[in-house]
Design a protein around this motif. Sequence first.
Motif, PDB file in Angstrom:
ATOM      1  N   PHE A 150       0.745  -1.194  -0.002  1.00 33.37           N
ATOM      2  CA  PHE A 150       0.013   0.102  -0.056  1.00 33.37           C
ATOM      3  C   PHE A 150       0.865   1.114  -0.019  1.00 33.37           C
ATOM      4  CE2 PHE A 150      -2.712  -3.377   1.134  1.00 33.37           C
ATOM      5  CZ  PHE A 150      -4.014  -2.979   0.863  1.00 33.37           C
ATOM      6  N   HIS A 151       0.385   2.279  -0.617  1.00 33.51           N
ATOM      7  CA  HIS A 151       1.125   3.577  -0.897  1.00 33.51           C
ATOM      8  C   HIS A 151       1.229   4.265   0.479  1.00 33.51           C
ATOM      9  CE1 HIS A 151       2.833   6.933  -2.367  1.00 33.51           C
ATOM     10  NE2 HIS A 151       1.913   7.704  -2.252  1.00 33.51           N
ATOM     11  N   SER A 152       2.417   4.768   0.926  1.00 34.60           N
ATOM     12  CA  SER A 152       2.565   5.589   2.157  1.00 34.60           C
ATOM     13  C   SER A 152       2.789   6.864   1.869  1.00 34.60           C
ATOM     14  CB  SER A 152       3.820   4.885   3.048  1.00 34.60           C
ATOM     15  OG  SER A 152       3.834   5.412   4.279  1.00 34.60           O
ATOM     16  N   GLY A 153       3.756   7.195   1.229  1.00 30.24           N
ATOM     17  CA  GLY A 153       3.923   8.637   0.965  1.00 30.24           C
ATOM     18  C   GLY A 153       5.427   8.864  -0.072  1.00 30.24           C
ATOM     19  N   SER A 154       6.205   9.699   0.285  1.00 32.33           N
ATOM     20  CA  SER A 154       7.320  10.041  -0.661  1.00 32.33           C
ATOM     21  C   SER A 154       8.578  10.616   0.169  1.00 32.33           C
ATOM     22  CB  SER A 154       6.966  11.198  -1.470  1.00 32.33           C
ATOM     23  OG  SER A 154       6.498  12.357  -1.108  1.00 32.33           O
ATOM     24  N   LEU A 155       9.788  10.431  -0.404  1.00 35.14           N
ATOM     25  CA  LEU A 155      10.923  10.719   0.202  1.00 35.14           C
ATOM     26  C   LEU A 155      11.158  12.182  -0.157  1.00 35.14           C
ATOM     27  CD1 LEU A 155      12.689   7.380  -0.462  1.00 35.14           C
ATOM     28  CD2 LEU A 155      11.448   8.192   1.960  1.00 35.14           C
ATOM     29  N   LYS A 156      12.470  12.690   0.193  1.00 34.11           N
ATOM     30  CA  LYS A 156      12.961  13.927  -0.204  1.00 34.11           C
ATOM     31  C   LYS A 156      13.467  13.745  -1.711  1.00 34.11           C
ATOM     32  CE  LYS A 156      14.257  15.871   4.291  1.00 34.11           C
ATOM     33  NZ  LYS A 156      15.088  16.199   5.331  1.00 34.11           N
ATOM     34  N   SER A 157      13.971  12.542  -1.970  1.00 39.70           N
ATOM     35  CA  SER A 157      14.399  12.345  -3.350  1.00 39.70           C
ATOM     36  C   SER A 157      13.292  12.538  -4.494  1.00 39.70           C
ATOM     37  CB  SER A 157      15.033  11.091  -3.496  1.00 39.70           C
ATOM     38  OG  SER A 157      13.771  10.176  -3.375  1.00 39.70           O
ATOM     39  N   GLY A 158      11.915  12.441  -4.099  1.00 39.88           N
ATOM     40  CA  GLY A 158      11.011  12.516  -5.020  1.00 39.88           C
ATOM     41  C   GLY A 158      10.365  10.941  -5.462  1.00 39.88           C
ATOM     42  N   PHE A 159      11.178   9.995  -4.812  1.00 40.22           N
ATOM     43  CA  PHE A 159      10.521   8.555  -5.168  1.00 40.22           C
ATOM     44  C   PHE A 159       9.304   8.520  -4.059  1.00 40.22           C
ATOM     45  CE2 PHE A 159      14.783   7.309  -6.460  1.00 40.22           C
ATOM     46  CZ  PHE A 159      14.300   6.746  -7.771  1.00 40.22           C
ATOM     47  N   ASN A 160       8.315   7.785  -4.604  1.00 42.93           N
ATOM     48  CA  ASN A 160       7.242   7.245  -3.556  1.00 42.93           C
ATOM     49  C   ASN A 160       7.638   6.099  -3.051  1.00 42.93           C
ATOM     50  OD1 ASN A 160       5.339   9.408  -4.205  1.00 42.93           O
ATOM     51  ND2 ASN A 160       4.771   8.486  -6.159  1.00 42.93           N
ATOM     52  N   VAL A 161       7.003   5.879  -1.943  1.00 43.89           N
ATOM     53  CA  VAL A 161       7.347   4.844  -0.887  1.00 43.89           C
ATOM     54  C   VAL A 161       6.148   4.002  -0.620  1.00 43.89           C
ATOM     55  CG1 VAL A 161       7.779   5.903   0.832  1.00 43.89           C
ATOM     56  CG2 VAL A 161       9.084   3.824   0.726  1.00 43.89           C
ATOM     57  N   SER A 162       6.326   2.752  -0.519  1.00 43.26           N
ATOM     58  CA  SER A 162       5.140   1.902   0.077  1.00 43.26           C
ATOM     59  C   SER A 162       5.370   1.487   1.586  1.00 43.26           C
ATOM     60  CB  SER A 162       5.138   0.458  -0.653  1.00 43.26           C
ATOM     61  OG  SER A 162       6.244  -0.412   0.043  1.00 43.26           O
ATOM     62  N   VAL A 163       4.302   1.065   2.057  1.00 42.15           N
ATOM     63  CA  VAL A 163       4.220   0.613   3.415  1.00 42.15           C
ATOM     64  C   VAL A 163       5.069  -0.729   3.505  1.00 42.15           C
ATOM     65  CG1 VAL A 163       2.707  -0.201   5.178  1.00 42.15           C
ATOM     66  CG2 VAL A 163       2.018   1.393   4.066  1.00 42.15           C
ATOM     67  N   ALA A 164       5.903  -0.836   4.619  1.00 39.38           N
ATOM     68  CA  ALA A 164       6.677  -2.088   4.720  1.00 39.38           C
ATOM     69  C   ALA A 164       5.780  -3.185   5.032  1.00 39.38           C
ATOM     70  CB  ALA A 164       7.839  -1.968   5.817  1.00 39.38           C
ATOM     71  N   GLU A 165       6.039  -4.444   4.223  1.00 39.32           N
ATOM     72  CA  GLU A 165       5.345  -5.458   4.241  1.00 39.32           C
ATOM     73  C   GLU A 165       6.095  -6.907   3.962  1.00 39.32           C
ATOM     74  OE1 GLU A 165       2.553  -7.490   5.137  1.00 39.32           O
ATOM     75  OE2 GLU A 165       1.650  -5.523   4.516  1.00 39.32           O
ATOM     76  N   LEU A 166       5.555  -7.974   4.414  1.00 41.21           N
ATOM     77  CA  LEU A 166       6.238  -9.281   4.252  1.00 41.21           C
ATOM     78  C   LEU A 166       6.056  -9.658   2.719  1.00 41.21           C
ATOM     79  CD1 LEU A 166       7.428 -11.803   5.770  1.00 41.21           C
ATOM     80  CD2 LEU A 166       5.189 -12.796   5.662  1.00 41.21           C
ATOM     81  N   MET A 167       7.332  -9.878   2.137  1.00 41.89           N
ATOM     82  CA  MET A 167       7.510 -10.212   0.952  1.00 41.89           C
ATOM     83  C   MET A 167       7.898 -11.776   0.654  1.00 41.89           C
ATOM     84  SD  MET A 167      10.017  -8.294  -2.044  1.00 41.89           S
ATOM     85  CE  MET A 167      11.379  -9.285  -1.348  1.00 41.89           C
ATOM     86  N   TYR A 168       7.122 -12.197  -0.208  1.00 39.44           N
ATOM     87  CA  TYR A 168       7.111 -13.454  -0.485  1.00 39.44           C
ATOM     88  C   TYR A 168       7.955 -13.797  -1.739  1.00 39.44           C
ATOM     89  CZ  TYR A 168       3.006 -14.227   2.496  1.00 39.44           C
ATOM     90  OH  TYR A 168       1.926 -14.189   3.410  1.00 39.44           O
ATOM     91  N   THR A 169       9.089 -14.469  -1.458  1.00 38.69           N
ATOM     92  CA  THR A 169       9.985 -14.797  -2.446  1.00 38.69           C
ATOM     93  C   THR A 169       9.722 -15.859  -3.658  1.00 38.69           C
ATOM     94  OG1 THR A 169      11.110 -16.300  -1.151  1.00 38.69           O
ATOM     95  CG2 THR A 169      11.771 -13.993  -0.984  1.00 38.69           C
ATOM     96  N   GLN A 170       8.699 -16.551  -3.418  1.00 40.99           N
ATOM     97  CA  GLN A 170       8.315 -17.762  -4.345  1.00 40.99           C
ATOM     98  C   GLN A 170       6.716 -17.947  -4.259  1.00 40.99           C
ATOM     99  OE1 GLN A 170      10.346 -21.485  -3.201  1.00 40.99           O
ATOM    100  NE2 GLN A 170       9.163 -21.595  -1.276  1.00 40.99           N
ATOM    101  N   PHE A 171       6.455 -18.448  -5.344  1.00 39.58           N
ATOM    102  CA  PHE A 171       5.061 -18.797  -5.787  1.00 39.58           C
ATOM    103  C   PHE A 171       4.607 -19.953  -4.597  1.00 39.58           C
ATOM    104  CE2 PHE A 171       1.493 -21.036  -7.635  1.00 39.58           C
ATOM    105  CZ  PHE A 171       0.606 -20.266  -7.767  1.00 39.58           C
ATOM    106  N   PHE A 172       3.526 -20.045  -4.162  1.00 42.72           N
ATOM    107  CA  PHE A 172       2.935 -21.179  -3.117  1.00 42.72           C
ATOM    108  C   PHE A 172       1.565 -21.402  -3.432  1.00 42.72           C
ATOM    109  CE2 PHE A 172       3.049 -17.631  -0.537  1.00 42.72           C
ATOM    110  CZ  PHE A 172       1.823 -17.658   0.258  1.00 42.72           C
TER     111      PHE A 172
END
Length: 393
Positions: free
Chosen positions: A371-393
């Motif tokens: 989910f979208h959280s906000g942006s950094l001073k660089s101008g990049f947007n950044v997401s909410v931190a989330e558990l990331m799955y590395t493979q399909f299951f």
Amino acid sequence: MSAQKRGAETKGKGSNKHKRVDSADCCVDEDKESLNVIEDDSGKALVVSSSDDEEDLVSSSIDVGSDESSESSNVSSVDLDFLSEDGDLLIDYHDIEESESGEADLHKRFLCCTKNSDHKGLIPLDEFSNNHIPNGDNLLYKCIQTIADLTVRVDVKIISSQRPEFWPGSTKSYPFYKSNQSNLRAGSGWVSGVRQFTDDGKKCWCTKCQGSEFSSGAWWEVEVTTTKHLVFDTLEAGNTSLRFFYDKEDSPVVIIDKVIMENLGKDKCLLKFATCDSNLGDQLERSQEKFASFWFKVYQKYLPARDEDKFSFIVSHPHGGCKRVSVGHWKEKKNEDELTRFTYTTCTCPGSSGALVLFPGYGNRFVPEFFHSGSLKSGFNVSVAELMYTQFF
């Protein structure tokens, strides 16, 4: 449930306060730190953060001619650790829109936007087509359409006194800390769960049934995921409403004004409501089923090349207005313990906080997760931190 038919703060450095100048019906934030993009002789774009203090200047370069650089006018490729004073990717600027005068002021905010003044990267939903999708992928297009069907506007009418001064474990200011304003705050959310109940002993708890001697035997419980910095606690949730199906300006107005809240982590929360309106319940349930079918196929299709394609898509309510779709690329993944944040060029504006961010091939086979959280001073947007799955299951 009450289904009624009714017609950004961008914080400056070290401050949550607004200094506003009204000129020609346009609002300007005096303390907002802006980013300027200029081109040098080598064909690179220099992204410079303007400030009265020379030590605050940040510049870097990206290829002007690349597709990725054209997706956002405020993008830098500076090392992400350097951009974040605490060595993390907590947002510097939230994407919550704030209105002092309700709906009318939201329209003014759109016209006077300082983040994306031309809004070219935000495609009105009724103009969005598979021509906007890389390679014209019709499957991905249909998936994004179902995400749009489940995207909602989230309006919050009060600010809790329990908001912290800083983000947890950080020295970065938390949005709206000690603000006494009762201005309307607008963001986005996404219907992440729909469950129907039929005569199983559990009673509907919508506004209509709670005010009646008899409650409906058939009803739905709906879950909407958004950011916690938009809806911080139960007090704010008690003063929150959700607008559904706001696809264009003349869309029928369907509003839920009774929700309860559950925390889901540092910057994510779950809003729940009940409804015995069969039209609303059936439509959301069908949309959820369609999305699940499309997402399962999209996840499988894009998983093998997800780190080469780096596609990202967002459907949100910029400035509290009708839905718009943005298409871009993610730039970096940042690990925080077992969680991951993405940075991306995909266009957003105030009002986009809490929107689902689709990274095809990431998340899991059931739900995209980010989910979208906000942006950094660089101008990049950044997401909410989330558990990331590395493979399909």
